[in-house]
Design an enzyme around this catalytic site. Structure first.
Site, short mmCIF file in Angstrom:
data_model
loop_
_atom_site.label_atom_id
_atom_site.label_comp_id
_atom_site.label_asym_id
_atom_site.label_seq_id
_atom_site.Cartn_x
_atom_site.Cartn_y
_atom_site.Cartn_z
N CYS A 149 56.41 40.21 22.17
CA CYS A 149 57.68 40.49 22.85
C CYS A 149 58.91 40.00 22.10
CB CYS A 149 57.66 39.87 24.26
SG CYS A 149 56.44 40.62 25.35
N VAL B 259 50.27 45.06 29.58
CA VAL B 259 51.14 45.30 30.74
C VAL B 259 50.47 46.24 31.73
CG1 VAL B 259 53.34 46.25 31.50
CG2 VAL B 259 53.24 44.83 29.45
#
Length: 439
Positions: free
Chosen positions: A262, A7
């Site tokens: 995730c 990220v």
């Protein structure tokens, strides 16, 4: 940008590519050295070129010096890992450590942006941690805290960032909302994609998005298993329900379970958050349970085909990453399958276009696994093939040639990418997920 993982690096590189001056901070000196040399530590299409371009221009810099990062920018992004604890809750020690560091180092107004996926209420903890560090110094520097969750798909992260379908901004300060809108303006020109809400709603939005996608996958896998027992073909069912615009085709592909960094982690964390509020998230628990069960489906089919005796058998595995266009093997279905095959006495011949190095890191010198340089090489000497990840390179094989190579002439299609009729026509057995009975 605190954190140069998936990220953090994608966000830093894309912001720099839009003309911003970005400093990426990480405690891992070896990783920083690699990034300075132009090497991205993970596979993401298009990212390495953006990193190199902006590093060469001076817009993107890398450092291990936190003070340099805090002094550098108005926006202080926290994009460090939140690994799951044993109880499934997100471990916030790295997030709060960065917040504390920012409070210890800041000398002028800063916008502290939580980019990491964190439970509802974390921004309050970040605010308190920065405040305590400032108070310990006797400083009264103004700051704001923003929740700005990421919605990046591995394998398409650059496009997701530069052409977002939404940008969630959680803040209780209108001035900060305008600052965030200005930051994202280069990616928001055709129509307004910025959605401003309160901080807790923004934090929950991230978990809600991943949880509902995971729910769609587990629902389809549940239907696939039922279809198989009923003699129906789940692929026909998928086309029938996907044509309804209220349902759509996204995330209704049955398979051998979801993985990655995730969905599994976020579903667990949301279940834990609900538990802490004395709320039984029954549906979410079922989503997780169905997914864990689904990861054993391919092995069960293989075991039944060979009459419960896999000792001495060799199974080719095509695909190791949890999805195409990434080398990420966290919670990958391939890991469950390979471990089960090895435990049953089988040998595995594996190939993946980009995840081979990651697999060898996970299983260094593991007996029973042979890593092959090509899909065809994985088939040599194998009894059967198990397709686990739907990379494009696997999608149009020569089934007649495969029938000559695979001694048991069987394909176990964990993503339903092959036509059972074509496989059968080549004289091979076909086993899909929720599909018609094999030859």
């Amino acid at each position: 940008m605190f954190g140069s993982g998936y990220v953090g690096l994608v966000t830093a590189a894309c912001l720099a590519d839009a003309g911003n001056q970005v400093v990426c901070v990480d405690v891992d000196a070896a990783k920083i050295d690699k990034l300075r040399a132009g090497h991205v530590p993970f596979y993401e299409p298009g990212l390495e070129a953006i990193v190199k371009r902006n590093a060469d221009s001076g817009r993107l810099k890398f450092t291990t010096d936190a003070a340099e990062g805090v002094a550098h920018g108005l926006f202080q992004f926290i994009a460090v890992g939140t690994p799951p604890d044993e109880d499934g809750s997100a471990d916030l020690k790295y997030v709060l450590a960065v917040a504390r560091t920012i409070g210890e180092q800041m000398n002028e107004y800063r916008v502290v942006v939580t980019k990491s996926t964190v439970p509802v209420g974390t921004s309050d903890k970040v605010r308190d941690e920065v405040g305590r560090a400032l108070a310990a110094r006797g400083a009264q520097t103004e700051y704001d805290v923003v929740s700005n969750p990421e919605f990046l798909k591995e394998g398409a992260a650059v496009s997701d960032f530069t052409k977002p379908d939404r940008v969630i901004v959680g803040t209780d300060n209108p001035r900060t909302a305008e600052l965030m809108k200005a930051l994202y303006a280069p990616f928001n020109r055709s129509h307004d994609r910025v959605v401003v809400m309160d901080i807790r709603s923004a934090e929950l939005t991230k978990y809600a998005a991943n949880a509902i996608l995971a729910t769609k996958i587990s629902f389809m896998n549940e239907l696939a298993n039922l279809a198989e027992k009923l003699g129906a073909d789940i692929e026909d069912v998928r086309l029938g329900i996907g044509s309804d615009p209220r349902i759509g085709y996204h995330f209704i592909y049955p398979g051998c379970g979801y993985g990655g960094s995730c969905f599994p982690k976020d579903v667990k964390a949301l279940i834990r958050t609900a538990h802490e509020q004395q709320f039984d998230a029954e549906l979410l628990r079922s989503v997780e349970s169905v997914n864990e069960r689904q990861k054993s489906v391919l092995f069960d089919k293989i075991r039944r085909h060979f009459g419960d005796d896999l000792a001495g058998r060799t199974i080719a595995i095509w695909g190791l990453s949890f999805k195409p266009r990434t080398d990420d093997m966290r919670e990958a279905s391939s890991r469950s399958l390979i471990e089960a095959l090895l435990a049953a006495g089988a040998t595995v011949r594996a190939h993946d276009p980009v995840a081979m190095e990651e697999a060898q890191r996970i299983w260094p010198d593991r007996d029973g696994i042979v890593y092959c340089d090509s899909p065809e090489g994985a088939l040599d000497g194998a009894d059967a093939l198990a397709l686990v990840t739907e990379w494009k390179v696997f999608q149009s094989p020569d089934f007649f040639e495969m029938a000559k190579t695979l001694s048991a002439r069987a394909i176990f299609d964990g993503r339903n990418i092959y036509d059972p009729g074509l496989v059968n026509a080549a004289g091979m057995h076909y086993y899909g997920i929720g599909r018609s009975a094999p030859l």
